[in-house]
Write a protein that holds these residues in place. Sequence first.
Motif, PDB file in Angstrom:
ATOM      1  N   GLY A   1      -6.481   7.318  40.196  1.00  0.00           N
ATOM      2  CA  GLY A   1      -6.354   5.787  40.782  1.00  0.00           C
ATOM      3  C   GLY A   1      -5.439   5.093  40.102  1.00  0.00           C
ATOM      4  N   LYS A   2      -4.463   5.707  39.192  1.00  0.00           N
ATOM      5  CA  LYS A   2      -3.322   4.614  38.817  1.00  0.00           C
ATOM      6  C   LYS A   2      -2.225   4.414  39.852  1.00  0.00           C
ATOM      7  CE  LYS A   2      -1.780   4.914  34.515  1.00  0.00           C
ATOM      8  NZ  LYS A   2      -2.267   3.708  34.041  1.00  0.00           N
ATOM      9  N   SER A   3      -1.754   3.455  40.031  1.00  0.00           N
ATOM     10  CA  SER A   3      -0.670   3.235  41.010  1.00  0.00           C
ATOM     11  C   SER A   3       0.655   3.080  40.163  1.00  0.00           C
ATOM     12  CB  SER A   3      -0.752   1.822  41.607  1.00  0.00           C
ATOM     13  OG  SER A   3      -1.015   0.885  40.605  1.00  0.00           O
ATOM     14  N   TYR A   4       0.586   3.137  38.899  1.00  0.00           N
ATOM     15  CA  TYR A   4       1.810   3.038  38.160  1.00  0.00           C
ATOM     16  C   TYR A   4       1.714   3.927  36.762  1.00  0.00           C
ATOM     17  CZ  TYR A   4      -0.750  -0.860  36.445  1.00  0.00           C
ATOM     18  OH  TYR A   4      -1.433  -1.664  36.115  1.00  0.00           O
ATOM     19  N   LEU A   5       2.824   4.259  36.494  1.00  0.00           N
ATOM     20  CA  LEU A   5       2.891   5.055  35.008  1.00  0.00           C
ATOM     21  C   LEU A   5       4.141   4.865  34.357  1.00  0.00           C
ATOM     22  CD1 LEU A   5       0.846   7.148  33.458  1.00  0.00           C
ATOM     23  CD2 LEU A   5       2.722   8.778  34.303  1.00  0.00           C
ATOM     24  N   THR A   6       4.096   4.251  33.026  1.00  0.00           N
ATOM     25  CA  THR A   6       5.304   4.436  32.316  1.00  0.00           C
ATOM     26  C   THR A   6       5.347   5.196  31.237  1.00  0.00           C
ATOM     27  OG1 THR A   6       5.033   1.763  32.586  1.00  0.00           O
ATOM     28  CG2 THR A   6       6.369   2.602  30.918  1.00  0.00           C
ATOM     29  N   ILE A   7       6.697   5.909  31.326  1.00  0.00           N
ATOM     30  CA  ILE A   7       6.958   6.861  30.443  1.00  0.00           C
ATOM     31  C   ILE A   7       8.118   6.378  29.479  1.00  0.00           C
ATOM     32  CG2 ILE A   7       7.982   9.234  30.218  1.00  0.00           C
ATOM     33  CD1 ILE A   7       6.734   9.819  32.819  1.00  0.00           C
ATOM     34  N   GLY A   8       7.932   6.181  28.209  1.00  0.00           N
ATOM     35  CA  GLY A   8       9.083   5.901  27.359  1.00  0.00           C
ATOM     36  C   GLY A   8       9.784   7.146  26.754  1.00  0.00           C
ATOM     37  N   LEU A   9      11.153   6.988  26.692  1.00  0.00           N
ATOM     38  CA  LEU A   9      11.902   8.055  26.072  1.00  0.00           C
ATOM     39  C   LEU A   9      12.781   7.247  24.821  1.00  0.00           C
ATOM     40  CD1 LEU A   9      12.141   8.613  29.372  1.00  0.00           C
ATOM     41  CD2 LEU A   9      12.804  10.672  28.376  1.00  0.00           C
ATOM     42  N   GLY A  10      12.405   7.476  23.760  1.00  0.00           N
ATOM     43  CA  GLY A  10      12.975   6.964  22.514  1.00  0.00           C
ATOM     44  C   GLY A  10      14.194   7.846  21.614  1.00  0.00           C
ATOM     45  N   CYS A  11      14.782   6.991  21.013  1.00  0.00           N
ATOM     46  CA  CYS A  11      15.839   7.620  20.068  1.00  0.00           C
ATOM     47  C   CYS A  11      16.237   6.650  18.935  1.00  0.00           C
ATOM     48  CB  CYS A  11      17.256   8.340  20.763  1.00  0.00           C
ATOM     49  SG  CYS A  11      18.087   7.070  21.581  1.00  0.00           S
ATOM     50  N   THR A  12      17.207   6.921  18.000  1.00  0.00           N
ATOM     51  CA  THR A  12      17.319   6.078  16.995  1.00  0.00           C
ATOM     52  C   THR A  12      17.721   4.548  17.506  1.00  0.00           C
ATOM     53  OG1 THR A  12      18.000   7.767  15.763  1.00  0.00           O
ATOM     54  CG2 THR A  12      18.311   5.642  14.734  1.00  0.00           C
ATOM     55  N   GLY A  13      18.789   4.735  18.459  1.00  0.00           N
ATOM     56  CA  GLY A  13      19.671   3.211  18.800  1.00  0.00           C
ATOM     57  C   GLY A  13      19.266   2.984  20.010  1.00  0.00           C
ATOM     58  N   GLY A  14      18.828   3.767  20.933  1.00  0.00           N
ATOM     59  CA  GLY A  14      18.296   3.489  22.555  1.00  0.00           C
ATOM     60  C   GLY A  14      19.637   3.322  23.234  1.00  0.00           C
TER      61      GLY A  14
ATOM     62  N   GLN B   1       8.231   7.916  43.409  1.00  0.00           N
ATOM     63  CA  GLN B   1       8.979   6.804  43.369  1.00  0.00           C
ATOM     64  C   GLN B   1       9.225   6.192  41.876  1.00  0.00           C
ATOM     65  OE1 GLN B   1       6.881   3.430  45.270  1.00  0.00           O
ATOM     66  NE2 GLN B   1       8.337   1.748  44.756  1.00  0.00           N
ATOM     67  N   VAL B   2      10.542   6.293  41.482  1.00  0.00           N
ATOM     68  CA  VAL B   2      10.773   6.168  40.249  1.00  0.00           C
ATOM     69  C   VAL B   2      11.802   4.836  39.950  1.00  0.00           C
ATOM     70  CG1 VAL B   2      12.298   7.373  38.157  1.00  0.00           C
ATOM     71  CG2 VAL B   2      10.930   8.646  39.789  1.00  0.00           C
ATOM     72  N   SER B   3      11.707   4.046  38.851  1.00  0.00           N
ATOM     73  CA  SER B   3      12.535   3.280  38.363  1.00  0.00           C
ATOM     74  C   SER B   3      12.858   3.372  36.902  1.00  0.00           C
ATOM     75  CB  SER B   3      12.060   1.768  38.793  1.00  0.00           C
ATOM     76  OG  SER B   3      11.041   1.776  37.971  1.00  0.00           O
ATOM     77  N   ILE B   4      14.145   3.145  36.537  1.00  0.00           N
ATOM     78  CA  ILE B   4      14.547   3.428  35.118  1.00  0.00           C
ATOM     79  C   ILE B   4      14.962   1.975  34.719  1.00  0.00           C
ATOM     80  CG2 ILE B   4      16.186   4.546  33.692  1.00  0.00           C
ATOM     81  CD1 ILE B   4      16.641   6.557  36.007  1.00  0.00           C
ATOM     82  N   ARG B   5      14.507   1.844  33.031  1.00  0.00           N
ATOM     83  CA  ARG B   5      14.825   0.539  32.504  1.00  0.00           C
ATOM     84  C   ARG B   5      15.286   1.176  31.221  1.00  0.00           C
ATOM     85  NH1 ARG B   5      11.537  -4.481  31.534  1.00  0.00           N
ATOM     86  NH2 ARG B   5      13.419  -5.064  30.938  1.00  0.00           N
ATOM     87  N   HIS B   6      16.665   0.653  30.813  1.00  0.00           N
ATOM     88  CA  HIS B   6      17.011   0.974  29.464  1.00  0.00           C
ATOM     89  C   HIS B   6      16.921  -0.491  28.496  1.00  0.00           C
ATOM     90  CE1 HIS B   6      18.254   4.828  31.027  1.00  0.00           C
ATOM     91  NE2 HIS B   6      19.154   4.194  32.138  1.00  0.00           N
ATOM     92  N   ARG B   7      16.006  -0.478  27.758  1.00  0.00           N
ATOM     93  CA  ARG B   7      15.779  -1.979  27.098  1.00  0.00           C
ATOM     94  C   ARG B   7      16.747  -2.257  26.129  1.00  0.00           C
ATOM     95  NH1 ARG B   7      10.719  -1.908  22.834  1.00  0.00           N
ATOM     96  NH2 ARG B   7      12.552  -0.899  21.429  1.00  0.00           N
ATOM     97  N   GLU B   8      17.448  -1.209  25.538  1.00  0.00           N
ATOM     98  CA  GLU B   8      18.583  -1.642  24.631  1.00  0.00           C
ATOM     99  C   GLU B   8      19.865  -1.935  25.355  1.00  0.00           C
ATOM    100  OE1 GLU B   8      16.590  -2.217  22.220  1.00  0.00           O
ATOM    101  OE2 GLU B   8      15.103  -0.778  22.338  1.00  0.00           O
TER     102      GLU B   8
END
Length: 300
Positions: free
Chosen positions: A247-260, A281-288
Motif C-alpha cells: 500500500g505504499k504510494s512512494y519509496l525513497t532509495i538513498g545512494l551514498g558515497c564520501t562527498g555526494g 515513476q521515478v524522480s532523482i535528487r542529488h542533495r549535495e
Amino acid sequence: MNTDRTKANPHQIVIVTGPSGAGRSTAINALEDLGFEAIDNLPLSLIPRLLDGPPLTRSVALGVDVRNRDFTTKALMQLVDALPAQTDAEVSLLYLNAREDVLIRRYSETRRPHPMAPNESLQEGIRRERELLGAIQSRSDVVIETSDLSPHELRDELTTLFAAPDGTRMSVLLNSFSYKRGVPHGVDMVYDCRFLRNPHWEPDLRSLTGKDQRVANYVTDDERFDAFFEKINDLTDLLLPAFHDEGKSYLTIGLGCTGGKHRSVAVAEMMGKTLANKGWQVSIRHRELERQAKPGSGDT
C-alpha cells in the motif's frame, strides 16, 4: 497490515508539519492542487472525528503545527499511530524542514512574530520550535529539506511523491548524498557506493559530477561495478512490487558515497533510467549538488 488496502481505498491522508517557514503552506496548497481536500490548523482532537463515517471519497491533506490549540508532540504521535486502525486510507506524516538561517530569512520577510516567542527574538522562537518538533521529524514517513528548494521545486517533488498517474502506481525517489553529512531523513533503503573507485582522485574528473558521462564511464569501469549494479537492481526488482502491494504510494532509495558528488550521483542517474524503463515513476535528487558544494569537498 492489509495488503489489499490500496485496492479497497486508494486515498491517502497526509499530515503535513514542520517548523514555521519551512514551506508547510506551500505544501498544503500543492496537495490541494493535486486533488486533496486540504484542511489547515484543525485541532488534533477533531481529526479522528473527521474520519468517522463512510470511507473517504478524496485524499486528505491536514496541516498541523505548533499553532494548533491542542498541539503537543505526544498528542501528534499518538494520533499518527492510531489513525491506521480507523481508516483504510494510507496515512503518512510529511515533515518539511529547513536550516535555521533559511527560517530566519523567510520569517524576517513576513515581519510577523514567531508563534513560539511572540515577545522574544526570532532565533529563540525557531530554536524552541525545532526542539519541540525533533522527535516528530525522526518519526516521519517523508522528510523534505526545503532550504534550497523554490516553491515550484517543492511542488514538483510533492507531485512526484503523492500523485501517481493512475492512483495505484508507486513513486520512487532516488536521493544521492554524502555520508559526511549523514543519511537523509525518511530514506527507506540505502545503497553504499563508497567501495567503487573514486573519481575525486583523478584531476581531470574532480571538478565534474556524476552527471557527466566521463565520470559515469570511470565509475562503471570499476571491475566490481557490474556485479554491484546487477545485484541492487535484482533486490530493487524484488522489493518495489512488495512495497507497492503493502500500500505504499512512494519509496525513497538513498545512494551514498564520501562527498555526494561523483559515484552516488552516477549510480543514481543510471538506476533512475533503469527503473523508468521498467515503468516506475521515478524522480532523482542529488542533495549535495543542490547545496552547490564547493569543488574538492569530496567524491560521490
